[in-house]
Design a protein around this motif. Sequence first.
Motif, short mmCIF file in Angstrom:
data_model
loop_
_atom_site.label_atom_id
_atom_site.label_comp_id
_atom_site.label_asym_id
_atom_site.label_seq_id
_atom_site.Cartn_x
_atom_site.Cartn_y
_atom_site.Cartn_z
N PHE A 169 5.11 37.45 15.37
CA PHE A 169 6.10 37.25 16.41
C PHE A 169 6.57 35.80 16.39
CE2 PHE A 169 4.47 41.09 18.34
CZ PHE A 169 5.65 41.66 18.82
N ARG A 170 7.86 35.63 16.57
CA ARG A 170 8.40 34.30 16.75
C ARG A 170 8.69 34.16 18.23
NH1 ARG A 170 11.38 36.42 12.51
NH2 ARG A 170 10.66 35.59 10.57
N PHE A 171 8.45 33.01 18.77
CA PHE A 171 8.81 32.83 20.16
C PHE A 171 9.40 31.46 20.35
CE2 PHE A 171 4.63 30.97 20.16
CZ PHE A 171 4.71 29.94 21.07
N ILE B 42 22.86 40.21 18.77
CA ILE B 42 23.14 40.08 17.34
C ILE B 42 22.87 41.43 16.69
CG2 ILE B 42 20.81 39.17 16.91
CD1 ILE B 42 22.08 37.53 14.57
N ASN B 43 23.80 41.87 15.83
CA ASN B 43 23.56 43.15 15.16
C ASN B 43 22.86 42.91 13.82
OD1 ASN B 43 25.55 42.51 13.23
ND2 ASN B 43 27.06 43.91 14.06
N ALA C 284 24.13 26.62 21.80
CA ALA C 284 23.82 27.99 21.38
C ALA C 284 23.20 27.91 20.00
CB ALA C 284 25.09 28.82 21.35
N PHE C 285 22.35 28.88 19.65
CA PHE C 285 21.70 28.83 18.35
C PHE C 285 21.45 30.22 17.80
CE2 PHE C 285 18.15 29.25 21.23
CZ PHE C 285 17.34 30.17 20.57
N VAL C 286 21.21 30.25 16.49
CA VAL C 286 20.68 31.42 15.79
C VAL C 286 19.53 30.91 14.94
CG1 VAL C 286 22.30 31.24 13.84
CG2 VAL C 286 21.22 33.42 14.34
N ALA D 179 18.30 37.77 22.06
CA ALA D 179 18.26 39.02 21.29
C ALA D 179 17.67 38.76 19.91
CB ALA D 179 19.66 39.61 21.16
N ILE D 180 17.17 39.83 19.30
CA ILE D 180 16.64 39.79 17.94
C ILE D 180 17.12 41.04 17.22
CG2 ILE D 180 14.48 40.87 18.64
CD1 ILE D 180 13.06 39.11 16.50
#
Length: 160
Positions: free
Chosen positions: A12-14, A93-94, A68-70, A51-52
């Motif tokens: 898991f990333r958090f 994000i799709n 904002a980031f991705v 979202a993931i």
Amino acid sequence: MVTSTNRRKKSFRFLAFGLVSFLLGGLAAGAPLAAESYAAEYLAPFAVPAAINEAGSIVGWNPIYRTAFVYEDAMGYVELPCLRGHVCRPLDINDGGMIAGVAESPELFARHRAVGWSKAKGRYVLFSIPINLPLRDTYAIAVDNLNRFLGYGTDDITAV
């Protein structure tokens, strides 16, 4: 009974403020905690995940730095472009990497505009989602794998 085939190591990333939502999400789904192991990975300070997708790309925003980031495994933490003077919030994000969100203006009674980001030549490009209705505020809250955006809008609120 738990067998070795049921044991899977999950990674898991958090982000800061995000760990609680991951843990609560697993508990709410009734996941057998004893049969699974988890590894947490820290990505960025003060970031709020939204979202993931299936590839593990995470979108969100940072309320302290107003960005904002991705996050993607291949690129790491990438700041998304925003409209000048606005605060952008990606909300979904799709699986193809298309992002839905909103840009908020800095005025006291902020105006909101539905926006999206697409990936072109390794970079994310911001675009405004055209809405052909007389609405004051528009929001893009989701995007499916066919790049169809889901959102809503509000019209002017007039004080009498």
